[in-house]
Design a protein around this motif. Sequence first.
Motif, PDB file in Angstrom:
ATOM      1  N   ASP A 108       0.818  -1.205   0.000  1.00  0.00           N
ATOM      2  CA  ASP A 108       0.000   0.000   0.000  1.00  0.00           C
ATOM      3  C   ASP A 108       0.852   1.255   0.000  1.00  0.00           C
ATOM      4  N   GLN A 109       1.971   1.156   0.705  1.00  0.00           N
ATOM      5  CA  GLN A 109       2.881   2.304   0.710  1.00  0.00           C
ATOM      6  C   GLN A 109       3.361   2.614  -0.702  1.00  0.00           C
ATOM      7  N   VAL A 110       3.764   1.540  -1.368  1.00  0.00           N
ATOM      8  CA  VAL A 110       4.263   1.733  -2.733  1.00  0.00           C
ATOM      9  C   VAL A 110       3.161   2.306  -3.611  1.00  0.00           C
ATOM     10  N   ASN A 111       1.978   1.752  -3.464  1.00  0.00           N
ATOM     11  CA  ASN A 111       0.880   2.244  -4.289  1.00  0.00           C
ATOM     12  C   ASN A 111       0.567   3.700  -4.004  1.00  0.00           C
ATOM     13  N   ALA A 112       0.725   4.092  -2.733  1.00  0.00           N
ATOM     14  CA  ALA A 112       0.488   5.501  -2.411  1.00  0.00           C
ATOM     15  C   ALA A 112       1.446   6.401  -3.170  1.00  0.00           C
ATOM     16  N   VAL A 113       2.686   5.999  -3.176  1.00  0.00           N
ATOM     17  CA  VAL A 113       3.687   6.812  -3.895  1.00  0.00           C
ATOM     18  C   VAL A 113       3.400   6.795  -5.390  1.00  0.00           C
ATOM     19  N   VAL A 114       3.065   5.591  -5.908  1.00  0.00           N
ATOM     20  CA  VAL A 114       2.767   5.466  -7.337  1.00  0.00           C
ATOM     21  C   VAL A 114       1.598   6.364  -7.693  1.00  0.00           C
ATOM     22  N   ASN A 115       0.569   6.343  -6.872  1.00  0.00           N
ATOM     23  CA  ASN A 115      -0.601   7.159  -7.173  1.00  0.00           C
ATOM     24  C   ASN A 115      -0.285   8.644  -7.110  1.00  0.00           C
ATOM     25  N   TYR A 116       0.577   8.965  -6.138  1.00  0.00           N
ATOM     26  CA  TYR A 116       0.971  10.371  -6.031  1.00  0.00           C
ATOM     27  C   TYR A 116       1.640  10.822  -7.327  1.00  0.00           C
ATOM     28  N   LEU A 117       2.540   9.964  -7.827  1.00  0.00           N
ATOM     29  CA  LEU A 117       3.281  10.341  -9.033  1.00  0.00           C
ATOM     30  C   LEU A 117       2.370  10.337 -10.253  1.00  0.00           C
ATOM     31  N   ARG A 118       1.400   9.456 -10.276  1.00  0.00           N
ATOM     32  CA  ARG A 118       0.522   9.369 -11.445  1.00  0.00           C
ATOM     33  C   ARG A 118      -0.593  10.390 -11.394  1.00  0.00           C
ATOM     34  N   SER A 119      -0.652  11.120 -10.303  1.00  0.00           N
ATOM     35  CA  SER A 119      -1.738  12.095 -10.168  1.00  0.00           C
ATOM     36  C   SER A 119      -1.499  13.260 -11.138  1.00  0.00           C
ATOM     37  N   SER A 120      -2.495  14.125 -11.194  1.00  0.00           N
ATOM     38  CA  SER A 120      -2.415  15.217 -12.172  1.00  0.00           C
ATOM     39  C   SER A 120      -1.451  16.315 -11.744  1.00  0.00           C
ATOM     40  N   ARG A 121      -0.804  16.119 -10.578  1.00  0.00           N
ATOM     41  CA  ARG A 121       0.210  17.101 -10.193  1.00  0.00           C
ATOM     42  C   ARG A 121       1.334  17.169 -11.216  1.00  0.00           C
ATOM     43  N   PHE A 122       1.558  16.012 -11.830  1.00  0.00           N
ATOM     44  CA  PHE A 122       2.709  15.929 -12.722  1.00  0.00           C
ATOM     45  C   PHE A 122       2.247  15.731 -14.157  1.00  0.00           C
ATOM     46  N   THR A 123       2.996  16.309 -15.066  1.00  0.00           N
ATOM     47  CA  THR A 123       2.639  16.249 -16.477  1.00  0.00           C
ATOM     48  C   THR A 123       3.639  15.381 -17.204  1.00  0.00           C
TER      49      THR A 123
ATOM     50  N   SER B 247      12.008   9.113  -9.512  1.00  0.00           N
ATOM     51  CA  SER B 247      11.361   9.696  -8.338  1.00  0.00           C
ATOM     52  C   SER B 247      10.729   8.611  -7.482  1.00  0.00           C
ATOM     53  N   LEU B 248      10.108   7.662  -8.155  1.00  0.00           N
ATOM     54  CA  LEU B 248       9.495   6.563  -7.407  1.00  0.00           C
ATOM     55  C   LEU B 248      10.530   5.857  -6.549  1.00  0.00           C
ATOM     56  N   VAL B 249      11.630   5.494  -7.173  1.00  0.00           N
ATOM     57  CA  VAL B 249      12.643   4.728  -6.455  1.00  0.00           C
ATOM     58  C   VAL B 249      13.211   5.559  -5.314  1.00  0.00           C
ATOM     59  N   VAL B 250      13.485   6.825  -5.590  1.00  0.00           N
ATOM     60  CA  VAL B 250      14.105   7.651  -4.567  1.00  0.00           C
ATOM     61  C   VAL B 250      13.127   7.895  -3.415  1.00  0.00           C
ATOM     62  N   LEU B 251      11.859   8.120  -3.763  1.00  0.00           N
ATOM     63  CA  LEU B 251      10.868   8.332  -2.699  1.00  0.00           C
ATOM     64  C   LEU B 251      10.730   7.084  -1.840  1.00  0.00           C
ATOM     65  N   LEU B 252      10.692   5.932  -2.508  1.00  0.00           N
ATOM     66  CA  LEU B 252      10.539   4.692  -1.755  1.00  0.00           C
ATOM     67  C   LEU B 252      11.739   4.459  -0.853  1.00  0.00           C
ATOM     68  N   ARG B 253      12.910   4.691  -1.405  1.00  0.00           N
ATOM     69  CA  ARG B 253      14.109   4.502  -0.582  1.00  0.00           C
ATOM     70  C   ARG B 253      14.079   5.466   0.597  1.00  0.00           C
ATOM     71  N   SER B 254      13.583   6.679   0.342  1.00  0.00           N
ATOM     72  CA  SER B 254      13.514   7.653   1.434  1.00  0.00           C
ATOM     73  C   SER B 254      12.583   7.156   2.533  1.00  0.00           C
ATOM     74  N   ALA B 255      11.595   6.379   2.105  1.00  0.00           N
ATOM     75  CA  ALA B 255      10.652   5.851   3.098  1.00  0.00           C
ATOM     76  C   ALA B 255      11.127   4.523   3.662  1.00  0.00           C
ATOM     77  N   GLY B 256      12.344   4.136   3.287  1.00  0.00           N
ATOM     78  CA  GLY B 256      12.907   2.927   3.842  1.00  0.00           C
ATOM     79  C   GLY B 256      12.489   1.658   3.132  1.00  0.00           C
ATOM     80  N   ILE B 257      12.025   1.781   1.908  1.00  0.00           N
ATOM     81  CA  ILE B 257      11.615   0.609   1.151  1.00  0.00           C
ATOM     82  C   ILE B 257      12.677   0.334   0.092  1.00  0.00           C
ATOM     83  N   PRO B 258      13.260  -0.853   0.100  1.00  0.00           N
ATOM     84  CA  PRO B 258      14.300  -1.155  -0.898  1.00  0.00           C
ATOM     85  C   PRO B 258      13.701  -1.166  -2.306  1.00  0.00           C
TER      86      PRO B 258
END
Lengths: 771, 321
Positions: free
Chosen positions: A437-452, A486-497
């Motif tokens: 779920d953590q990963v999906n949260a980050v994925v959804n954040y990145l896939r949101s309309s915030r980013f083009t 960004s996904l990888v770096v965000l996940l690593r920042s959250a302690g997820i390999p």
Amino acid sequence: MREGRNSLVARTIIYGLSGLLLWFCFQPLLVLTILNAKLLLLLFIGSMLVMVYFKLPKWLCVTVCAGLILHAVHFYFFKAYPFLQPEWFLLFLGQTRDSFHSLWQGDAAEIPDVFSAFMFYLVFGFVLFTVNHWLEKGRIILFVALAMLSSLAIDTLTYFDGRQTIVVQAAVALALLSFHQWQNFVQKGDKTHSLRMTRSWFAVTGMVIAAFLLFALMLPKPDSLWKGPSNYVSGLGLSFFNNDSFFSGNQRIGYDDDDSRLGGSIAMDQTPLFTAAISGSPQYWRVAYKDHYTGHGWSNGNRYFMPISGSRSLSEMLTLYGAKTKKNEQTAVLRFSSSSPAILPYAGEPQQITVPGKQVKLDQLNGQLLTVDERKADQATIRYEAPSYHTSALRAPASANDPQIIRDTYLQLPQKLPKRVQTLAKRLTDGKANRYDQVNAVVNYLRSSRFTYSTDRVPVPSNDQDYVDQFLFASKVGYCDNFSTSLVVLLRSAGIPARWVKGFTSGEYVRNVQEKVKGKTIDLNEYRITNADAHSWGEVYFQGSGWVSFEATPSFSNPSEFASENSTNASERSDTQQQSGSSAESDQNQQSTNQKEQQQQKDPQQKTAKQNNTESQTKAQTNNAGAETPAVHWKAIAWTAAGILLAAAIAAFLTRKKWFRAVYVYQLHKKSIEHDQDFVYLFQRLLRVLALDGWERSDSETLREFAQRFDEQNDGCALYLLIEQYEQMIYRNGSRGYQLDAEQIRILLNRTIDHRSKVTPAEKDLNQKAE
Amino acid sequence: MNPSIEAHQTISELLDHVERVVVGKRKAVKLIIVALLAGGHVLIEDIPGVGKTLMVQTIAKLIGTDFKRIQFTPDLLPSDITGLSIYNQKESRFEFRPGPIMGNIILADEINRTSPKTQSALLEGMAEGHVTVDGVTRALPELFFVMATQNPIEYEGTYALPEAQLDRFLMKLSIGYPDRKHELSLLDRDSDRDPLSRLKPVLSIDHLLYLRHLTAAVFVSDAIKNYLMDLVEATRTHPSIALGISPRGTISLLRAVQAYAFVAQRDYAIPDDVKAVAPYVLAHRLLLKAEAAYEQKDAHMLIQEILASIKIPVSLKEPLQ
């Protein structure tokens, strides 16, 4: 002798400056095209100019030129082959022949880059010979005009930003013209004042060029008004210039081995790289994964190749999925086109790979497959296992910490990573029960309309800017590399390999084919993968399930299958945005409810976060404004000062005659006449004043002739009297017969300066006295 | 009174007197007096009847000496010029009868109509200051001034003077027609048939020789000398000139410049002096290439061209003492 030396110096300098000018003309090509080796171009221009400068025999120049062109072709395209062996040359010849064929067919887009590069260098050669011809014939103005025109055209019609270089180029052009003019002077052979003239000539032109440089570089250069000239060029039907792969410059196109410096726009190049005939569902094609993020990109790191031989099977060496992941064995047949780089992409977890006639090795650190000789393969047959993940297994709470080796390698982050990335990662993953779920949260954040999602107008981060930070907080525009990194770096920042994977998307379906694999004929679906299908995504480590791919880039969907525990058949794209309610599985419903709940939970958080965000942003802006205010003022002052200075300089220059005249007249009025030197000095000043007034004495005119001419027009004889006095000073020996006294001289000087007025009676007396 | 001021007055008196007789020819008169003071000879190339003889007569009369006139004809012999020894039967010995060359001022009329042999007899005297007759060298008087005239070369029945001999003339000039005003005054002067007869000498031969001495002392600065050299060198390197000015020509130019400055009542030379005399002193010494003829340039034009191309020295190179 001296003239010979002068003209030699002039010739040398002219050749040097011409080389510089050519260099400026060709420079955009380093950015615009794939011919980006500065040194090679320098070598080419330099050696050609040196040869023509020393007037080496024509055949030698042409031979060396041809050699340099071949070397360039080899450098760019056949580096893997030894230069002195004919192998690459034959290949090149074949490609050239094909290119001519394509040209004949009018199919400019099909022309390979090798041929384009070859033709470009050929054109360089011709340009150099032409320039030499112009230099020999003294047609420098033509050369300079064409050079400037070409640079202007490139600046206007392409995205190349020549604002600064074009100024420098213009300065070089001016210098070249100045030397050319000086050479003309020297050739005319005016011996008597060549030296003096040289000095003043270069003083004047040097000052003009320096002033030009100073102001042109300082002046603000607004953005171009015409935003889409490249569309205009395309509109002209110049299909060759739409050849994206050649005119990609330093942009990334398609597959590239080097990811250490990410950023900037990419060109979409439709060059087919390989076809893949696969038995199962379409898969992403993995080339390699990378684990070391530098802040600018993914470092290549070390490589550790192991050949795959009979004793060690590929399946033992490369394990991607854990026991909890379901696998389907599939087969793929890859056929590589001639433009493909030396890669062996694979889908899923490869079990066995066969390349006809070649051994394969595996980079155990990056998971990259290559032939042992690192050359391009023609065909490869891969037996692989496509994964099907169980969401329940993924959601299951971790029984223990991740293995040490995983944590050591895949939690790496650069020291300089800005704190706000970590803050964001924490905020996104907080409150999520499990890793999935953590990963999906980050994925959804990145896939949101915030980013083009966009492949062009993507900024390149500066040296002190973090690639991910720039994307997440500043530009918010990017393509797969931005999202996946960004996904990888965000996940690593959250302690997820997590790690970064590069490769290709599944490509475009072409047809159904029948292939013979291991004696059996099987039905396969053939997909075509082009340069534009190059892609990158993220992979996250789950205990028990192994590495799971996640797609963070909007508009791309994860090809991995996620199966819930209960369902056997239903598959779900992890892409929640693409979820459709048509396959209404209970699990899915449950999941969506979960998500809704999560969403609701998240909402207040998000609101506060948003507020925080806005607050911090405003704060940042205020800070920025506060910091920039003095800078803006300083700039304004500097600009105003520069403008005033410039205006003053221009005004002073335009009115220089008046200034000089005023200074001279002042001297004439004020300087005392005690000695003969004073008179000589003042008389020469007087001549200058007269020259500024339009009464210039020509070199072959005697003083008396001049005086007569002057006095005739001005109805007097003051100058004549002064000249008689002056002549005695310079032509006569020793004592003087008659002499004007200081007062008389003063009167005569003043009378001459005010030559527009009439003769005064006092002066008439003086004239009579003198006579 | 300052001797040079006195001398200057004499010169201007001389000029005025000549001009009273030969009207409207001040420039030519001035140049002839320049040649007289510089110790050179003058070649006048002009059509007959413009007053050449009258001018020489006037100058001779003003110096208080007589002038001898030699009319050159095709049958003139060298001895007709130098004089010859005649057997005196009474005294039973040869006696030298001096020829017209033994005078102070000589008008050699139409010098190009006689044979080169006869021409050379006169030119030898001009160059060396003495003549040799019958093995005896006889010195010519200290004041020996030859004014030769010649018809323009293109005329029939002439022997052109060779370059080496032309070089011996300080100047070559032409008098030309007087302008309308002066010619009108000539017509009015009809009643006064002999203006010469009323002329009184204004200076003696000794005085003239003293003036020559003063002339030679006119100061020519290094700047002017360099200017002269620039001019001379330019004639030697000019593309249209086959033979430039010889060193003798350079010295002649310097003399003429000094004399011109003296006539202008200065004891120092200025560039204007050079410009004034250069065409007359230099033009006849040049040997032009055929190209010059194609370009329809004569020697005078070339000299003017050179004068217009050479920089005039107008400032001090070294500081004043």
